[in-house]
Design a protein around this motif. Sequence first.
Motif, PDB file in Angstrom:
ATOM      1  N   LEU A   1      62.715  29.998  48.180  1.00 51.15           N
ATOM      2  CA  LEU A   1      62.414  31.138  47.316  1.00 51.15           C
ATOM      3  C   LEU A   1      61.201  30.857  46.429  1.00 51.15           C
ATOM      4  N   ALA A   2      61.111  29.651  45.909  1.00 53.73           N
ATOM      5  CA  ALA A   2      59.957  29.293  45.087  1.00 53.73           C
ATOM      6  C   ALA A   2      58.671  29.332  45.918  1.00 53.73           C
ATOM      7  N   ALA A   3      58.735  28.846  47.155  1.00 54.44           N
ATOM      8  CA  ALA A   3      57.556  28.871  48.019  1.00 54.44           C
ATOM      9  C   ALA A   3      57.155  30.304  48.356  1.00 54.44           C
ATOM     10  N   VAL A   4      58.144  31.153  48.635  1.00 54.68           N
ATOM     11  CA  VAL A   4      57.845  32.563  48.938  1.00 54.68           C
ATOM     12  C   VAL A   4      57.250  33.256  47.722  1.00 54.68           C
ATOM     13  N   LEU A   5      57.787  33.006  46.539  1.00 56.34           N
ATOM     14  CA  LEU A   5      57.226  33.589  45.321  1.00 56.34           C
ATOM     15  C   LEU A   5      55.800  33.102  45.068  1.00 56.34           C
ATOM     16  N   GLY A   6      55.555  31.824  45.298  1.00 55.74           N
ATOM     17  CA  GLY A   6      54.205  31.287  45.134  1.00 55.74           C
ATOM     18  C   GLY A   6      53.218  31.912  46.110  1.00 55.74           C
ATOM     19  N   LEU A   7      53.611  31.994  47.378  1.00 54.63           N
ATOM     20  CA  LEU A   7      52.729  32.611  48.374  1.00 54.63           C
ATOM     21  C   LEU A   7      52.522  34.094  48.089  1.00 54.63           C
TER      22      LEU A   7
ATOM     23  N   SER B   1      52.575  35.542  45.127  1.00 51.96           N
ATOM     24  CA  SER B   1      51.672  35.712  43.982  1.00 51.96           C
ATOM     25  C   SER B   1      50.224  35.423  44.371  1.00 51.96           C
ATOM     26  N   VAL B   2      49.990  34.454  45.217  1.00 47.00           N
ATOM     27  CA  VAL B   2      48.626  34.186  45.695  1.00 47.00           C
ATOM     28  C   VAL B   2      48.113  35.360  46.528  1.00 47.00           C
ATOM     29  N   ALA B   3      48.952  35.907  47.384  1.00 44.31           N
ATOM     30  CA  ALA B   3      48.542  37.057  48.194  1.00 44.31           C
ATOM     31  C   ALA B   3      48.244  38.264  47.316  1.00 44.31           C
ATOM     32  N   ALA B   4      49.063  38.503  46.297  1.00 43.12           N
ATOM     33  CA  ALA B   4      48.818  39.629  45.387  1.00 43.12           C
ATOM     34  C   ALA B   4      47.511  39.446  44.627  1.00 43.12           C
ATOM     35  N   TRP B   5      47.220  38.233  44.199  1.00 43.72           N
ATOM     36  CA  TRP B   5      45.974  37.957  43.484  1.00 43.72           C
ATOM     37  C   TRP B   5      44.770  38.203  44.385  1.00 43.72           C
ATOM     38  N   VAL B   6      44.836  37.788  45.640  1.00 41.08           N
ATOM     39  CA  VAL B   6      43.729  37.999  46.585  1.00 41.08           C
ATOM     40  C   VAL B   6      43.515  39.492  46.845  1.00 41.08           C
ATOM     41  N   VAL B   7      44.587  40.237  47.027  1.00 39.17           N
ATOM     42  CA  VAL B   7      44.469  41.686  47.253  1.00 39.17           C
ATOM     43  C   VAL B   7      43.873  42.365  46.019  1.00 39.17           C
ATOM     44  N   TRP B   8      44.287  41.956  44.825  1.00 41.41           N
ATOM     45  CA  TRP B   8      43.753  42.527  43.591  1.00 41.41           C
ATOM     46  C   TRP B   8      42.259  42.244  43.449  1.00 41.41           C
ATOM     47  N   GLN B   9      41.835  41.007  43.733  1.00 41.73           N
ATOM     48  CA  GLN B   9      40.415  40.653  43.655  1.00 41.73           C
ATOM     49  C   GLN B   9      39.601  41.478  44.641  1.00 41.73           C
ATOM     50  N   ASP B  10      40.112  41.633  45.847  1.00 42.70           N
ATOM     51  CA  ASP B  10      39.396  42.388  46.868  1.00 42.70           C
ATOM     52  C   ASP B  10      39.264  43.860  46.485  1.00 42.70           C
ATOM     53  N   SER B  11      40.317  44.441  45.950  1.00 35.23           N
ATOM     54  CA  SER B  11      40.244  45.855  45.554  1.00 35.23           C
ATOM     55  C   SER B  11      39.320  46.034  44.360  1.00 35.23           C
TER      56      SER B  11
END
Length: 154
Positions: free
Chosen positions: A27-33, A35-45
Motif C-alpha cells: 500500500l505504501a508503494a502504491v501510494l508513493g507511485l 503521488s509521483v504519477a499525479a505530480w507528473v500529470v499536474w506538471q504536464d497539464s
Amino acid sequence: MLIGIALILTWLILLLRYPAKALPVSLAAVLGLGSVAAWVVWQDSRETRRLEHLELRLTYLPQQCPPDRPLQIQLHNGNDVPLLSLQWRVAAYMPGDTVNLADNVYAAPRYRGPGELQAGGDWQDCLPLPPLRPDYRAQTVEFRAEHLQGSFSD
C-alpha cells in the motif's frame, strides 16, 4: 521485461505467503507511485496551459525580411511567468486544407524561440522557410507553428 515479470511474481508470492507484512508495504508503494504519477500529470497539464497562452503568428513577408529568412514570427507571452525556451515545427497548409505541405526532413530548419521572454513580452524575428513539397509556393500557403515544446520559470 523478464526482470519486471520476476519482480511481480515475487511480490505476488510474498503477498500471498505473508499478507500481514507485505500488504502495508504494498500500500505504501502504491501510494508513493500514485503521488509521483499525479505530480507528473499536474506538471504536464501546467506546461500545456502555459503553452496555450502563447500567441505565435507566422507570416510570409519577403519584403520586410532578408531573402534567406522570409518568414516573420511574432510571439507574445501571455503568461504571468517568463518563458525560458521554446521549440516548434513549422507546417504549411493551403487555405481550408488539412494536408501539411512542409517536408519535415532531417535537414529542415530547427525553430527555436528567443531564449528568455518576460511575462507579457513580445518578440519578433525572421526565420527560414521549411522545405515545401514540389509544385507549391510559399506565397500560396498558410504557415502555422505546431508541436510546441517550452519551459517556463516557476
